[in-house]
Design a protein around this motif. Structure first.
Motif, short mmCIF file in Angstrom:
data_model
loop_
_atom_site.label_atom_id
_atom_site.label_comp_id
_atom_site.label_asym_id
_atom_site.label_seq_id
_atom_site.Cartn_x
_atom_site.Cartn_y
_atom_site.Cartn_z
N ARG A 7 0.83 -1.20 0.00
CA ARG A 7 0.00 0.00 0.00
C ARG A 7 0.87 1.26 0.00
NH1 ARG A 7 -5.05 0.29 2.50
NH2 ARG A 7 -4.44 -1.47 3.80
N LEU A 8 1.88 1.27 0.85
CA LEU A 8 2.75 2.43 0.96
C LEU A 8 3.59 2.63 -0.31
CD1 LEU A 8 3.68 1.89 4.66
CD2 LEU A 8 2.41 3.84 3.75
N LYS A 9 4.00 1.54 -0.92
CA LYS A 9 4.75 1.64 -2.18
C LYS A 9 3.87 2.22 -3.29
CE LYS A 9 8.09 -1.99 -1.20
NZ LYS A 9 8.60 -3.32 -1.56
N ILE A 10 2.60 1.87 -3.29
CA ILE A 10 1.66 2.45 -4.27
C ILE A 10 1.50 3.94 -4.04
CG2 ILE A 10 -0.76 2.49 -5.00
CD1 ILE A 10 -0.73 -0.60 -4.53
N TYR A 11 1.33 4.33 -2.78
CA TYR A 11 1.23 5.76 -2.46
C TYR A 11 2.47 6.50 -2.95
CZ TYR A 11 -2.69 4.87 0.80
OH TYR A 11 -3.89 4.52 1.37
N ALA A 12 3.64 5.93 -2.68
CA ALA A 12 4.89 6.57 -3.09
C ALA A 12 5.01 6.63 -4.61
CB ALA A 12 6.08 5.83 -2.49
N ALA A 13 4.64 5.56 -5.28
CA ALA A 13 4.70 5.55 -6.74
C ALA A 13 3.80 6.62 -7.35
CB ALA A 13 4.32 4.18 -7.28
N LYS A 19 -0.38 10.89 2.08
CA LYS A 19 -0.95 9.61 2.48
C LYS A 19 0.10 8.72 3.13
CE LYS A 19 -5.00 9.20 -0.43
NZ LYS A 19 -5.66 8.43 -1.50
N VAL A 20 1.32 8.75 2.62
CA VAL A 20 2.40 7.97 3.22
C VAL A 20 2.60 8.42 4.66
CG1 VAL A 20 4.88 7.47 3.18
CG2 VAL A 20 3.58 7.49 1.04
N ILE A 21 2.70 9.72 4.85
CA ILE A 21 2.95 10.27 6.19
C ILE A 21 1.78 9.96 7.13
CG2 ILE A 21 3.18 12.43 7.48
CD1 ILE A 21 4.77 13.45 4.95
N ALA A 44 10.40 9.57 6.43
CA ALA A 44 11.42 10.61 6.23
C ALA A 44 11.55 10.95 4.74
CB ALA A 44 12.76 10.16 6.79
N GLN A 45 11.52 9.94 3.90
CA GLN A 45 11.60 10.18 2.46
C GLN A 45 10.40 10.97 1.97
OE1 GLN A 45 12.19 6.31 0.70
NE2 GLN A 45 14.38 6.32 1.15
N ALA A 46 9.24 10.68 2.51
CA ALA A 46 8.03 11.42 2.13
C ALA A 46 8.16 12.89 2.53
CB ALA A 46 6.80 10.79 2.77
N TRP A 47 8.67 13.13 3.75
CA TRP A 47 8.87 14.52 4.18
C TRP A 47 9.84 15.24 3.25
CZ3 TRP A 47 5.45 16.79 6.84
CH2 TRP A 47 4.83 16.22 7.95
N LEU A 48 10.90 14.54 2.84
CA LEU A 48 11.86 15.16 1.92
C LEU A 48 11.21 15.48 0.57
CD1 LEU A 48 15.08 13.09 2.62
CD2 LEU A 48 14.68 15.51 3.16
N THR A 54 13.01 19.83 7.93
CA THR A 54 13.01 19.77 9.40
C THR A 54 12.29 18.51 9.89
OG1 THR A 54 13.06 22.17 9.54
CG2 THR A 54 12.32 20.98 11.50
N GLN A 55 11.13 18.23 9.32
CA GLN A 55 10.37 17.04 9.72
C GLN A 55 11.13 15.77 9.35
OE1 GLN A 55 9.16 19.77 8.30
NE2 GLN A 55 7.12 20.23 9.04
N ALA A 56 11.76 15.76 8.18
CA ALA A 56 12.54 14.60 7.76
C ALA A 56 13.70 14.37 8.72
CB ALA A 56 13.05 14.79 6.34
#
Length: 78
Positions: A7-13, A19-21, A44-48, A54-56
Motif C-alpha cells: 500500500r505504501l509503495k503504491i502511495y509513493a509511486a 498519504k504515506v505520512i 522521512a523520504q516522504a517529508w523530503l 526539518t520534519q525529515a
C-alpha cells in the motif's frame, strides 16, 4: 505487513506523500522492529519529497536514536 508495504509503495509511486505520512503517523506497538525502521525511513523520504527538511531530519534522528537505544536524547545534544 507485506500488504501494508505494498500500500505504501503504491502511495509513493503515485507521489501521494501526505498519504504515506498519515498512514505511518502512529504505528501499532505490535509491528516488528524491521517494519518500524522501514516505515520511519519511508516517512522521512516522504517529508523530503514535500521539501520539509526539518520534519525529515526529526524522523531520521528518532530512527537513529531508536537504533542506538537512546530514543529520549535531547535534540540540544545534536
Amino acid at each position: 505487513m507485506s500488504w501494508e508495504k505494498q500500500r505504501l509503495k503504491i502511495y509513493a509511486a503515485n507521489q501521494d506523500w501526505d498519504k504515506v505520512i498519515n498512514r505511518l503517523h502512529q504505528l501499532p506497538a505490535t509491528v516488528s522492529i524491521e517494519f518500524s525502521r522501514w516505515a520511519r525511513t519511508q516517512k522521512a523520504q516522504a517529508w523530503l519529497q514535500l521539501q520539509k527538511g526539518t520534519q525529515a531530519r526529526e524522523q531520521l534522528r528518532a530512527l537513529i536514536l531508536s537504533a542506538s537505544g537512546e530514543e529520549h536524547q535531547s535534540s540540544l545534544d545534536w
